[in-house]
Design a protein around this motif. Structure first.
Motif, PDB file in Angstrom:
ATOM      1  N   PHE A 105       1.827   4.637  -3.506  1.00 50.11           N
ATOM      2  CA  PHE A 105       2.276   4.273  -2.123  1.00 50.11           C
ATOM      3  C   PHE A 105       1.532   3.127  -1.687  1.00 50.11           C
ATOM      4  O   PHE A 105       2.225   2.567  -0.723  1.00 50.11           O
ATOM      5  N   CYS A 110       8.419   0.768  -2.834  1.00 51.46           N
ATOM      6  CA  CYS A 110       9.448   1.910  -2.849  1.00 51.46           C
ATOM      7  C   CYS A 110      10.756   1.202  -2.743  1.00 51.46           C
ATOM      8  O   CYS A 110      11.273   0.518  -1.744  1.00 51.46           O
ATOM      9  N   SER A 113      14.937   6.540  -2.197  1.00 46.67           N
ATOM     10  CA  SER A 113      14.748   7.901  -2.179  1.00 46.67           C
ATOM     11  C   SER A 113      16.289   8.772  -2.492  1.00 46.67           C
ATOM     12  O   SER A 113      17.107   8.234  -1.881  1.00 46.67           O
ATOM     13  N   LEU A 118      11.315   9.828  -4.614  1.00 45.70           N
ATOM     14  CA  LEU A 118      11.226   8.686  -4.358  1.00 45.70           C
ATOM     15  C   LEU A 118      11.264   7.651  -5.722  1.00 45.70           C
ATOM     16  O   LEU A 118      10.782   8.326  -6.778  1.00 45.70           O
ATOM     17  N   PHE A 120      10.014   4.139  -7.301  1.00 48.42           N
ATOM     18  CA  PHE A 120       9.063   2.980  -7.034  1.00 48.42           C
ATOM     19  C   PHE A 120       9.298   2.062  -8.082  1.00 48.42           C
ATOM     20  O   PHE A 120       9.815   2.340  -9.045  1.00 48.42           O
ATOM     21  N   ASN A 375      18.626   3.976   1.921  1.00 50.81           N
ATOM     22  CA  ASN A 375      18.499   4.842   0.912  1.00 50.81           C
ATOM     23  C   ASN A 375      19.950   5.629   0.693  1.00 50.81           C
ATOM     24  O   ASN A 375      20.715   5.113   1.211  1.00 50.81           O
TER      25      ASN A 375
END
Length: 384
Positions: A105, A110, A113, A118, A120, A375
């Motif tokens: 995180f 990122c 989603s 998620l 990454f 997203n």
């Protein structure tokens, strides 16, 4: 002891069967009244409850929030150097914080989603899937050749230092020596969506990337170690969406290209390439506001329908919501500190008529709500 053990197993089996055979409609009605923690607990009862719980959890719209430190030190808009430590549940209007925030995180970028997962991108241009509630991580093949990046290393300032392959692919783009997380999204990977979410054995899924300034689309199927670049005819693209086994890509010229994606062997088949007439209502609205606004397009699947969302964005908006032009900003009356750089002020929504191959205007969404953005765009019941 052996007889008791056998007897216990015989009494447990019918009980488990009764839970599994609970009427689906009634069970769903009950689950819709549970909060997130209660659904998580109910998932452990039996297989059918677990499947329904997984479906509901993945369909709940969550907002991923910046860290507490980030909010305290600023306005929370700069997410380049800090991570995400909380998820806002819109259904319950409640914040769920992670006791221990995974290092991904804070250290990784990122890039998307989708379906409760998620996506990454970490150093050395290696992407991975991450489920924040299950704490499950699935490694994906490197995208170094796809992005034309030979090196991507995070420095002490939190930015990514970049080095490029000496190829035509890399020369098409700006060659930044370093960039922020936000710049990674803007220039390298614009959207990452799942065709299918991973099953219990982390198999039978597919991931699609919209990348390289929205000019290329790449597909990865579980079990393979490579990315397939799709034959795209109308780049750049405004949006992509997976519905069933098909990928839909919406271009700037209002065309939609459709591919059939196979998770088993990773095959990709081009199915159609159709240029649609742009809706007259939205075109008329844009022409009347051309000097003060721009448009952004999205594709959303809702109850089996394919929706086309036109978002009107005011380039500059006054405090009372009045649209302003750049010329207006130079006048004395509008030289006001409460002028926003931009604001969304209108949406038009259309539904695809596959028989007539045209967009049909929708007057209402009924009991649905749409979430659109960088997203995967989603449709959910408005009565959360």
């Amino acid at each position: 002891m052996e007889r008791r053990s056998r007897k216990r197993r015989r009494t447990e089996s019918p009980l488990k069967s009764r839970f599994d055979e609970f009427p689906t409609a009634l069970l769903r009605s009950i689950f819709n009244r549970l909060n997130f923690n209660e659904i998580v607990q109910a998932k452990s009862v039996c297989c059918s409850w677990n499947l329904l719980g997984e479906e509901l959890v993945s369909n709940i719209p969550w907002l991923m929030l910046p860290s507490t430190k980030q909010v305290e030190e600023g306005d929370g808009t700069d997410v380049d150097h800090n991570g995400y430590h909380g998820f806002w549940n819109l259904r319950e209007n409640r914040l769920y914080s992670l006791k221990t925030a995974p290092k991904e995180f804070t250290e990784c970028c990122c890039i998307g989603s989708s379906r409760g997962w998620l996506v990454f991108l970490q150093e050395k241009t290696v992407p991975f899937l991450f489920n924040p509630f299950k704490q499950v991580k699935i490694q994906l093949p490197s995208v170094d050749r796809l992005l034309g990046l030979k090196k991507m290393v995070r420095n002490i300032n939190g930015e990514f230092e970049l080095d490029y392959f000496n190829s035509e692919k890399g020369s098409r783009r700006f060659r930044f020596k370093s960039c922020t997380k936000q710049r990674v999204r803007e220039c390298f990977i614009q959207k990452a969506i799942l065709m299918k979410k991973p099953e219990n054995n982390n198999r039978n899924y597919g991931l699609v990337l919209l990348c390289n300034n929205s000019e290329e689309i790449a597909y990865h199927a579980s079990g393979s170690n490579y990315w397939t670049v799709l034959e795209a005819n109308h780049p750049p693209y405004q949006d992509i969406i997976c519905h069933g086994n098909y990928l839909y890509a919406l271009s700037d010229n209002n065309s939609i290209e459709v591919w059939e994606l196979h998770t088993g062997d990773g095959r990709v088949e081009k199915k159609s390439d159709i240029v649609f007439r742009f809706p007259d209502r939205s075109l008329t609205k844009l022409n009347s506001l051309r000097d003060v606004c721009t448009m952004r397009f999205y594709l959303v699947e809702s109850c089996g329908d394919l929706l086309f969302v036109v978002r009107f964005i005011g380039d500059y908006v006054n405090w009372d919501g009045t649209l302003l032009s750049e010329y207006d900003l130079l006048t004395e009356d509008c030289n006001h500190p409460k002028v926003c750089p931009y604001r969304t002020f209108l949406f038009h929504v259309y539904k695809m008529d596959f028989k007539e191959l045209k967009w049909v205007e929708m007057d209402t969404l009924g009991d649905r709500a749409l979430f659109v953005g960088g997203n995967q765009s989603v449709s959910v019941f408005s009565k959360l």
